[in-house]
Design an enzyme around this catalytic site. Structure first.
Site, PDB file in Angstrom:
ATOM      1  N   SER A 297       0.815  -1.206   0.000  1.00 30.42           N
ATOM      2  CA  SER A 297       0.000   0.000   0.000  1.00 30.42           C
ATOM      3  C   SER A 297       0.861   1.274   0.000  1.00 30.42           C
ATOM      4  O   SER A 297       1.613   1.512  -0.935  1.00 30.42           O
ATOM      5  CB  SER A 297      -0.951  -0.042   1.207  1.00 30.42           C
ATOM      6  OG  SER A 297      -1.844   1.027   1.234  1.00 30.42           O
ATOM      7  N   ASP A 308      10.793   5.086  -9.800  1.00 28.47           N
ATOM      8  CA  ASP A 308      10.429   5.671 -11.091  1.00 28.47           C
ATOM      9  C   ASP A 308      11.232   6.930 -11.407  1.00 28.47           C
ATOM     10  O   ASP A 308      11.522   7.209 -12.578  1.00 28.47           O
ATOM     11  CB  ASP A 308       8.936   6.007 -11.116  1.00 28.47           C
ATOM     12  CG  ASP A 308       8.076   4.805 -11.484  1.00 28.47           C
ATOM     13  OD1 ASP A 308       8.643   3.717 -11.702  1.00 28.47           O
ATOM     14  OD2 ASP A 308       6.837   4.956 -11.555  1.00 28.47           O
ATOM     15  N   LYS A 322      -0.616  -4.243  -3.090  1.00 32.77           N
ATOM     16  CA  LYS A 322      -1.900  -3.715  -2.614  1.00 32.77           C
ATOM     17  C   LYS A 322      -2.041  -2.298  -3.164  1.00 32.77           C
ATOM     18  O   LYS A 322      -1.532  -1.345  -2.592  1.00 32.77           O
ATOM     19  CB  LYS A 322      -1.951  -3.741  -1.089  1.00 32.77           C
ATOM     20  CG  LYS A 322      -3.363  -3.641  -0.496  1.00 32.77           C
ATOM     21  CD  LYS A 322      -3.881  -2.232  -0.460  1.00 32.77           C
ATOM     22  CE  LYS A 322      -5.199  -2.136   0.263  1.00 32.77           C
ATOM     23  NZ  LYS A 322      -5.785  -0.777   0.216  1.00 32.77           N
TER      24      LYS A 322
END
Length: 533
Positions: A297, A308, A322
């Site tokens: 999460s 990224d 999740k």
């Protein structure tokens, strides 16, 4: 059917919902396709028929809750209903202080299963561990008797200083374990540890993402920078997540202002971008993020954003996956529906959520066991990445993969041979924790006098043979057999863990983690990586 009639009926059925939630639902109804009026009538008729005609007396509240839970079970694994008491307790775990035994839990059928004891809370100090089933409170059964969840909560909660006796069933332990716990003010810090790994590398362990996580992180960074930190190892292993806002706040300490941290999008929810709105404290220096199969999460949001933007290196094992956004819908009695309305996406466009089949909750919950059986946790070549979900990082244009969870840049296998089988059996039976508790209580003052600093303790303290013998004697009583060829390794494991547990009781979690991380493959891989760069 006319939209006006549908709106009237929807308003009537939801008329007791708080005004803000009702307004949101009605706005969405007005903006999108119509609900099936026949299905709404069907639900209403079923409830009326059962209430008016059923042979026995009906608890309408339980009937409504069962209907809600039944509907949600046909959806994704994370849409859920919580009654008023569990809603309050789940909020307290992230928001505020409360008094009790300090556990996060779920109800599996009618059995309370501990998800995680609160760090430094009464349950952790007593030896409660994740996976324990609490089956009795003060001698009265709470499992197998269909006791309401809020009743169980009332039995566990209580003022600071009061005592409660818990009967606990633990996996692979034949007899029921008994724990006498003194209730206390439950600590709500979400940052577990911070210290220097070497002269220029700091270490921070986040337990979860709560309302205070950003402030706690900034305070820790300030402390470590004062001690010479230039690079940081951010440990998000076994971090189950928490607040979305906290994840954006944390990521903001490592990314430039204005950077996209995560975006959400769903069938009825337009894309919503979450960006860094402040200047971070760690825009320079190298970052390593540690993850494992329990990282989930909000922790995956931070890991994915750092990866990224090529801001740091992610080391460990593929994260949990999740990536579903739950909207809380408050109900009139204080209960709540947490309904999945969107997916999380990393800045490069990767969906964090792993695949699932609607209504197949048991299958979904077995995913980590399936990963273990497939060998994914131990062998890199057992991981099968989805070749249809290939993305590029935003700065260096490296290849990263979607399809569920965050795949680390450097894989570190799970070490299944680190601990001897006999040691694992001793640990499962709670022998170490109970013995350390007694030892620390009796020797805390003398240890503090003898070892003026934790550094002294770390360098000079040796676990006495008498303590080892006490553990082995207790193991024998539990019929735990130590084979000759594993005795040396078992005793080495015991000395290592006893020393760490004593530090946790006499000093604090940061000192405990300093010792534990001496054998952490994740931390070792992080330091090796930083030395090579």
């Amino acid at each position: 059917m006319h939209r006006t009639l549908l709106t009237v009926l929807l308003t009537a059925l939801l008329g007791l919902i708080p005004a803000t939630a009702q307004a949101q639902l009605l706005r969405q109804h007005q903006q999108h396709e119509e609900p099936d009026i026949n299905m709404l009538r069907k639900l209403q008729m079923a409830q009326l028929a059962i209430t008016e005609l059923y042979v026995d007396t009906i608890d309408q509240n339980k009937l409504a809750e069962a209907a809600i839970e039944g509907m949600l079970k046909t959806l994704d694994p994370h849409s859920a209903y919580a009654n008023a008491e569990s809603t309050r307790s789940s909020q307290e775990a992230l928001d505020g202080n409360f008094e009790g035994i300090g556990i996060q839990f779920n109800m599996l059928e009618d059995t309370l299963v501990v998800i995680q004891p609160t760090t430094k809370g009464p349950s952790e100090r007593a030896g409660i561990i994740a996976g324990d089933r609490i089956v009795s409170v003060n001698g009265q059964p709470i499992a197998g008797v269909n006791m309401p969840r809020d009743t169980i909560m009332r039995r566990l909660r209580g003022p600071k200083g009061t005592k409660v006796r818990l009967g606990v069933v633990r996996r692979n332990v034949k007899e029921m374990l008994t724990f006498n716990i003194t209730r206390d003010k439950i600590p709500t810090n979400t940052l577990d540890a911070d210290y220097m790994l070497d002269a220029t590398t700091g270490y921070i362990l986040l337990d979860r993402f709560g309302a205070t996580t950003g402030d706690e992180l900034r305070a820790a960074i300030k402390r470590l920078k004062a001690r010479g930190m230039r690079d940081l190892v951010l440990d998000l292993s076994i971090n189950g997540g928490g607040y979305l806002g906290a994840s954006v706040d944390v990521a903001g300490e490592f990314l430039p202002k204005g950077s996209l941290v995560v975006y959400t999008k769903g069938r009825r929810a337009d894309r919503n971008d979450f960006r860094v709105n402040h200047d971070g404290m760690m825009l320079d220096g190298r970052i390593v993020v540690l993850v494992d199969e329990y990282t989930a999460s909000a922790a995956e949001i931070v890991s994915g954003a750092i990866q990224d933007y090529d801001r740091g290196t992610v080391i460990g094992r593929r994260t949990f996956g999740k990536g579903l956004v739950q909207r809380p819908i408050d109900l009139p009695d204080g209960s709540m529906i947490r309904l999945t309305v969107a997916h999380f996406y990393t800045p490069s466009g990767r969906c964090i959520q792993k695949p699932y089949t609607r209504g197949k909750g048991e299958e979904y919950s077995e995913d980590l066991n399936d990963r273990y059986r497939r060998g994914e946790l131990m062998h890199l070549d057992s991981i099968h990445l989805d070749s249809t979900k290939v993305y590029q990082t935003l700065i260096d244009h490296r290849t990263v993969y979607g399809g569920g969870g965050i795949m680390p840049d450097i894989f570190v296998p799970l070490d299944t041979m680190a601990y001897a089988p006999a040691y694992r059996a001793i640990s499962r039976n709670n022998i170490l924790v109970s013995i350390v508790l007694r030892y620390a209580d009796s020797n805390r003052d003398s240890l503090k006098r003898r070892y003026k600093t934790f550094a002294d303790y770390r360098a000079k303290y040796s676990v006495p043979q008498a303590l080892i013998d006490e553990v082995l004697a207790e193991a024998e009583k539990k019929k735990i057999t130590i084979k000759d060829d594993e005795r040396e390794k078992t005793i080495d494991n015991l000395r290592f863990m006893l020393k760490a547990l004593i530090a946790n009781n006499v000093w604090d979690r940061s000192e405990y983690m300093q010792l534990i991380n001496e054998r952490s493959e994740l931390v070792r891989a992080a330091m090796d990586h930083l030395k090579k760069q």
